[in-house]
Scaffold this motif. Sequence first.
Motif, PDB file in Angstrom:
ATOM      1  N   PRO A 179       0.846  -1.206   0.000  1.00 29.88           N
ATOM      2  CA  PRO A 179       0.000   0.000   0.000  1.00 29.88           C
ATOM      3  C   PRO A 179       0.878   1.252   0.000  1.00 29.88           C
ATOM      4  O   PRO A 179       1.951   1.250   0.623  1.00 29.88           O
ATOM      5  N   ILE A 180       0.465   2.250  -0.725  1.00 29.35           N
ATOM      6  CA  ILE A 180       1.275   3.484  -0.770  1.00 29.35           C
ATOM      7  C   ILE A 180       0.779   4.419   0.325  1.00 29.35           C
ATOM      8  O   ILE A 180      -0.271   5.034   0.204  1.00 29.35           O
ATOM      9  N   ASN A 181       1.536   4.474   1.401  1.00 28.36           N
ATOM     10  CA  ASN A 181       1.157   5.340   2.522  1.00 28.36           C
ATOM     11  C   ASN A 181       2.174   6.461   2.651  1.00 28.36           C
ATOM     12  O   ASN A 181       3.293   6.229   3.082  1.00 28.36           O
ATOM     13  N   LEU A 182       1.775   7.638   2.253  1.00 32.20           N
ATOM     14  CA  LEU A 182       2.697   8.769   2.386  1.00 32.20           C
ATOM     15  C   LEU A 182       2.209   9.697   3.498  1.00 32.20           C
ATOM     16  O   LEU A 182       1.007   9.922   3.642  1.00 32.20           O
ATOM     17  N   PRO A 183       3.158  10.247   4.279  1.00 35.18           N
ATOM     18  CA  PRO A 183       2.762  11.095   5.410  1.00 35.18           C
ATOM     19  C   PRO A 183       2.342  12.497   4.962  1.00 35.18           C
ATOM     20  O   PRO A 183       2.579  12.880   3.817  1.00 35.18           O
ATOM     21  N   ARG A 184       1.729  13.232   5.870  1.00 34.42           N
ATOM     22  CA  ARG A 184       1.400  14.662   5.648  1.00 34.42           C
ATOM     23  C   ARG A 184       2.158  15.429   6.726  1.00 34.42           C
ATOM     24  O   ARG A 184       1.564  15.815   7.745  1.00 34.42           O
ATOM     25  N   PRO A 185       3.467  15.669   6.559  1.00 33.54           N
ATOM     26  CA  PRO A 185       4.238  16.278   7.650  1.00 33.54           C
ATOM     27  C   PRO A 185       3.672  17.633   8.085  1.00 33.54           C
ATOM     28  O   PRO A 185       3.305  18.450   7.246  1.00 33.54           O
ATOM     29  N   MET A 186       3.598  17.813   9.380  1.00 35.87           N
ATOM     30  CA  MET A 186       3.180  19.072  10.027  1.00 35.87           C
ATOM     31  C   MET A 186       1.737  19.479   9.736  1.00 35.87           C
ATOM     32  O   MET A 186       1.357  20.627   9.988  1.00 35.87           O
ATOM     33  N   PHE A 246       5.156  24.923   6.611  1.00 30.57           N
ATOM     34  CA  PHE A 246       5.095  23.695   5.821  1.00 30.57           C
ATOM     35  C   PHE A 246       6.416  22.941   5.928  1.00 30.57           C
ATOM     36  O   PHE A 246       7.460  23.531   6.212  1.00 30.57           O
ATOM     37  N   SER A 247       6.353  21.653   5.653  1.00 34.55           N
ATOM     38  CA  SER A 247       7.586  20.863   5.526  1.00 34.55           C
ATOM     39  C   SER A 247       7.337  19.797   4.471  1.00 34.55           C
ATOM     40  O   SER A 247       6.335  19.077   4.532  1.00 34.55           O
ATOM     41  N   SER A 274      10.254  17.959   3.045  1.00 34.07           N
ATOM     42  CA  SER A 274      11.388  17.064   2.829  1.00 34.07           C
ATOM     43  C   SER A 274      11.110  15.652   3.362  1.00 34.07           C
ATOM     44  O   SER A 274      11.562  14.663   2.788  1.00 34.07           O
ATOM     45  N   GLY A 275      10.332  15.571   4.465  1.00 36.61           N
ATOM     46  CA  GLY A 275       9.984  14.255   5.023  1.00 36.61           C
ATOM     47  C   GLY A 275       9.116  13.456   4.058  1.00 36.61           C
ATOM     48  O   GLY A 275       9.238  12.227   3.955  1.00 36.61           O
ATOM     49  N   LEU A 276       8.248  14.146   3.350  1.00 43.44           N
ATOM     50  CA  LEU A 276       7.375  13.503   2.371  1.00 43.44           C
ATOM     51  C   LEU A 276       8.214  12.905   1.230  1.00 43.44           C
ATOM     52  O   LEU A 276       8.005  11.763   0.807  1.00 43.44           O
ATOM     53  N   LYS A 277       9.178  13.706   0.794  1.00 40.36           N
ATOM     54  CA  LYS A 277      10.083  13.268  -0.276  1.00 40.36           C
ATOM     55  C   LYS A 277      10.863  12.021   0.155  1.00 40.36           C
ATOM     56  O   LYS A 277      10.978  11.054  -0.603  1.00 40.36           O
ATOM     57  N   THR A 278      11.362  12.036   1.405  1.00 39.72           N
ATOM     58  CA  THR A 278      12.112  10.888   1.909  1.00 39.72           C
ATOM     59  C   THR A 278      11.207   9.663   2.035  1.00 39.72           C
ATOM     60  O   THR A 278      11.610   8.538   1.722  1.00 39.72           O
ATOM     61  N   ALA A 279       9.962   9.894   2.483  1.00 38.33           N
ATOM     62  CA  ALA A 279       9.005   8.776   2.605  1.00 38.33           C
ATOM     63  C   ALA A 279       8.753   8.153   1.234  1.00 38.33           C
ATOM     64  O   ALA A 279       8.657   6.924   1.099  1.00 38.33           O
ATOM     65  N   LEU A 280       8.673   8.981   0.207  1.00 35.16           N
ATOM     66  CA  LEU A 280       8.481   8.462  -1.156  1.00 35.16           C
ATOM     67  C   LEU A 280       9.681   7.594  -1.549  1.00 35.16           C
ATOM     68  O   LEU A 280       9.524   6.484  -2.071  1.00 35.16           O
ATOM     69  N   LEU A 281      10.868   8.100  -1.247  1.00 31.13           N
ATOM     70  CA  LEU A 281      12.083   7.350  -1.586  1.00 31.13           C
ATOM     71  C   LEU A 281      12.073   5.965  -0.933  1.00 31.13           C
ATOM     72  O   LEU A 281      12.333   4.950  -1.591  1.00 31.13           O
ATOM     73  N   TYR A 282      11.737   5.918   0.374  1.00 28.86           N
ATOM     74  CA  TYR A 282      11.706   4.630   1.076  1.00 28.86           C
ATOM     75  C   TYR A 282      10.664   3.689   0.486  1.00 28.86           C
ATOM     76  O   TYR A 282      10.894   2.492   0.354  1.00 28.86           O
ATOM     77  N   GLN A 340       1.160  13.534  -5.188  1.00 26.80           N
ATOM     78  CA  GLN A 340       0.513  14.833  -5.440  1.00 26.80           C
ATOM     79  C   GLN A 340      -0.583  15.092  -4.403  1.00 26.80           C
ATOM     80  O   GLN A 340      -0.749  16.212  -3.936  1.00 26.80           O
ATOM     81  N   ARG A 341      -1.333  14.041  -4.074  1.00 26.90           N
ATOM     82  CA  ARG A 341      -2.414  14.198  -3.098  1.00 26.90           C
ATOM     83  C   ARG A 341      -1.855  14.653  -1.744  1.00 26.90           C
ATOM     84  O   ARG A 341      -2.435  15.521  -1.084  1.00 26.90           O
ATOM     85  N   ALA A 342      -0.726  14.094  -1.350  1.00 28.99           N
ATOM     86  CA  ALA A 342      -0.113  14.490  -0.078  1.00 28.99           C
ATOM     87  C   ALA A 342       0.303  15.965  -0.126  1.00 28.99           C
ATOM     88  O   ALA A 342       0.046  16.728   0.817  1.00 28.99           O
ATOM     89  N   ILE A 343       0.927  16.383  -1.231  1.00 23.33           N
ATOM     90  CA  ILE A 343       1.358  17.794  -1.347  1.00 23.33           C
ATOM     91  C   ILE A 343       0.135  18.711  -1.269  1.00 23.33           C
ATOM     92  O   ILE A 343       0.108  19.689  -0.516  1.00 23.33           O
TER      93      ILE A 343
END
Length: 354
Positions: A213-220, A228-229, A231-239, A259-262
């Motif tokens: 499942p693709i679970n991406l965070p919504r930091p802050m 806003f932040s 960089s954590g989202l970008k790293t989560a995508l990488l992992y 895109q939905r997370a952003i």
Amino acid sequence: MYILGIESSCDETAASIIKADPKTGRIQVLSNIISSQIEIHKKYGGVVPEVAAREHVLNILPVINESLIKAKITPDSLDLIGVTRGPGLITSLITGVETVRTLAFAWNKPVIEVNHIDGHIHANFIDPASKINYPALIMTVSGGHTNLVKMDKTGKIKILGETRDDAAGEAYDKGAKMMGLGYPGGPIIAQYAEKYQLDQKRNPQKTDKRELPINLPRPMINSVDLDFSFSGLKTALLYQLQKDKNWRERLPEYCYEYQRAIIDLLISKTIKAARKIKARTVMLSGGVSANNELRARMTETVARQLPGVNFLVPAKGYTTDNATMIAVAAFYQIKRQKPTDFSRMRVDASLQLK
Ligand code: KG4
Ligand code: ZN
């Protein structure tokens, strides 16, 4: 007033001429010339400052000349020149500012130095049909900036929130780079996300049980501040990509989720800020505001959650870098301040908004 705007802060060399009526505030765009270097920088996966500066040097006079021809005026008719002073790439900015210094001297014209972000904000002031009520909230989302700004009716602005790391456009660009999608990443990710959404509409499919499942965070997203932040989202995508051996086949789904997370982050903080300042108009600006999904979801959310508040977003051609927005910002600035002495003009790569 006839105003020439010049923009060269990143990889677009742009010149525009507007006719602005100081009494009514009505603006007519007579020309809007943009020479984009995207094709040149694409092969490097991002803007190469040295290459950008050389291209600006080659393009700036032809672009200015074309803006005058298209507007059917000669330099004698100009009342003011507005130029981007920063923020941006230092060698790119220098080309615009030094060209304007020379022209201001040769043509004997007053100059206004413009902050690039203030230019993006004023892209919302181009359309004469736009009704702006104050206090207004503006979210500027570009490749270098993510700002939430309050503007009162005198034009005074206050920064309410900004990114603590990457800008929203940068999140798009870096995410696209990770997925091998090229530069600039925003429009490419948006295209894949749209494809996924369309496919889902036509043929709804649940993620296969064997798939991750693709679970991406919504930091802050729930932080009390308005920052806003990304960089954590970008790293989560990488992992996620590293863990998923099928990610290439699922590219549209990854783009959709990313895109939905952003967009969730952008909308959530905008609504929070609008409530906090009791905004009467909410505006979007900057390159990322070209995004169809962001435009549609922000329109819908403002209408639903902020009754009585109107929502504005610039026409697509004025979201990414252009010189019309710089000319318009100069028009509003000259009402409040004296022109800059051209011998004192200075670029500032990290110019702050104030
Ligand atoms: O405002 P802009 O032209 O330049 C800066 O001031 O940075 O913004 C460029 C940014 C890039 O990061 C690009 O990926 C993003 O805007 N962008 C988009 C879209 N079009 C451009 N992001 C999402 N969706 C789009 N359709
Ligand atoms: Zn910009």
